[in-house]
Design an enzyme around this catalytic site. Structure first.
Site, PDB file in Angstrom:
ATOM      1  N   ASP A 102      12.669  19.691  21.590  1.00  0.00           N
ATOM      2  CA  ASP A 102      12.162  18.352  21.872  1.00  0.00           C
ATOM      3  C   ASP A 102      11.736  17.692  20.575  1.00  0.00           C
ATOM      4  O   ASP A 102      11.414  18.366  19.595  1.00  0.00           O
ATOM      5  CB  ASP A 102      10.975  18.411  22.846  1.00  0.00           C
ATOM      6  N   GLY A 103      11.748  16.380  20.598  1.00  0.00           N
ATOM      7  CA  GLY A 103      11.268  15.576  19.485  1.00  0.00           C
ATOM      8  C   GLY A 103      10.189  14.636  19.969  1.00  0.00           C
ATOM      9  O   GLY A 103      10.119  14.311  21.153  1.00  0.00           O
ATOM     10  N   GLU A 156      14.686  14.570  17.707  1.00  0.00           N
ATOM     11  CA  GLU A 156      15.426  15.304  18.746  1.00  0.00           C
ATOM     12  C   GLU A 156      16.560  16.112  18.118  1.00  0.00           C
ATOM     13  O   GLU A 156      16.760  17.285  18.449  1.00  0.00           O
ATOM     14  CB  GLU A 156      15.992  14.339  19.797  1.00  0.00           C
ATOM     15  N   ASP A 213      16.107  17.384  26.518  1.00  0.00           N
ATOM     16  CA  ASP A 213      15.777  16.269  27.408  1.00  0.00           C
ATOM     17  C   ASP A 213      16.238  14.940  26.817  1.00  0.00           C
ATOM     18  O   ASP A 213      15.905  13.885  27.324  1.00  0.00           O
ATOM     19  CB  ASP A 213      14.270  16.239  27.725  1.00  0.00           C
ATOM     20  N   HIS A 228       9.221  15.802  30.771  1.00  0.00           N
ATOM     21  CA  HIS A 228       7.926  15.642  31.442  1.00  0.00           C
ATOM     22  C   HIS A 228       8.043  15.770  32.964  1.00  0.00           C
ATOM     23  O   HIS A 228       7.400  15.044  33.716  1.00  0.00           O
ATOM     24  CB  HIS A 228       7.288  14.307  31.056  1.00  0.00           C
ATOM     25  N   ASP A 252       7.853  20.311  24.012  1.00  0.00           N
ATOM     26  CA  ASP A 252       7.143  19.047  23.802  1.00  0.00           C
ATOM     27  C   ASP A 252       5.823  19.291  23.077  1.00  0.00           C
ATOM     28  O   ASP A 252       5.466  18.573  22.141  1.00  0.00           O
ATOM     29  CB  ASP A 252       6.913  18.347  25.146  1.00  0.00           C
TER      30      ASP A 252
END
Length: 152
Positions: free
Chosen positions: A16-17, A54, A76, A130, A140
């Site tokens: 994740d970024g 990302e 994501d 999320h 995250d």
């Protein structure tokens, strides 16, 4: 470390970024699991974009693997997923130009990602961000630690 058909080590990875402002301070995170082993990676950049973070998360996660692995990679980011599943072959064919003949944004990172993906057997899995996916939430949190590390 478990192996797929006894040939390649099997790794599950979530990336994740995060970016506080876009552009602004950003972070990336990658959570790798192989059998009973796990590894957390994160980092940050003072001035960047969410898309760059990302991409960096996936690059750094794959780069951390010392040998060829069968990787189930959970992202994501629609940007990363679309790039890898749809856009990349055309960009390469067109000399790193989009269908509109414009330079590919983040070409440096797309090239690095293409190089890392070629080292492994990657299965791409898109997860909604999320949404309670344990691996995505963990990645995250690591990305946010990457942002926080800039303050140290």
């Amino acid at each position: 470390m478990s192996t797929e058909d006894g040939l390649l080590p099997v790794v599950r990875m979530w990336t994740d970024g995060a970016c506080k402002g876009n552009p602004g301070p950003g972070g990336w995170g990658a959570w790798l699991r192989a059998g009973e082993h796990e590894r957390e990676l994160f980092g940050g950049e003072a001035q960047t974009t969410n898309n760059r973070m990302e991409l960096t998360a996936v690059i750094e996660g794959l780069r951390a693997l010392n040998t060829r692995c069968a990787v189930t990679l959970h992202v994501d980011s629609s940007y990363v997923m679309n790039g890898m599943k749809s856009w990349l072959p055309g960009w390469k064919r067109n000399g790193w130009r989009t269908a509109a003949k414009k330079p590919v944004k983040n070409e440096d990172l797309w090239r690095a990602l293409d190089e890392q993906v070629a080292r492994h057997d990657v299965q791409w899995v898109w997860v909604k961000g999320h949404s309670g996916d344990e691996g995505n939430e963990h990645a995250d949190a690591l990305a946010n630690r990457g942002v926080e590390s800039l303050r140290d």
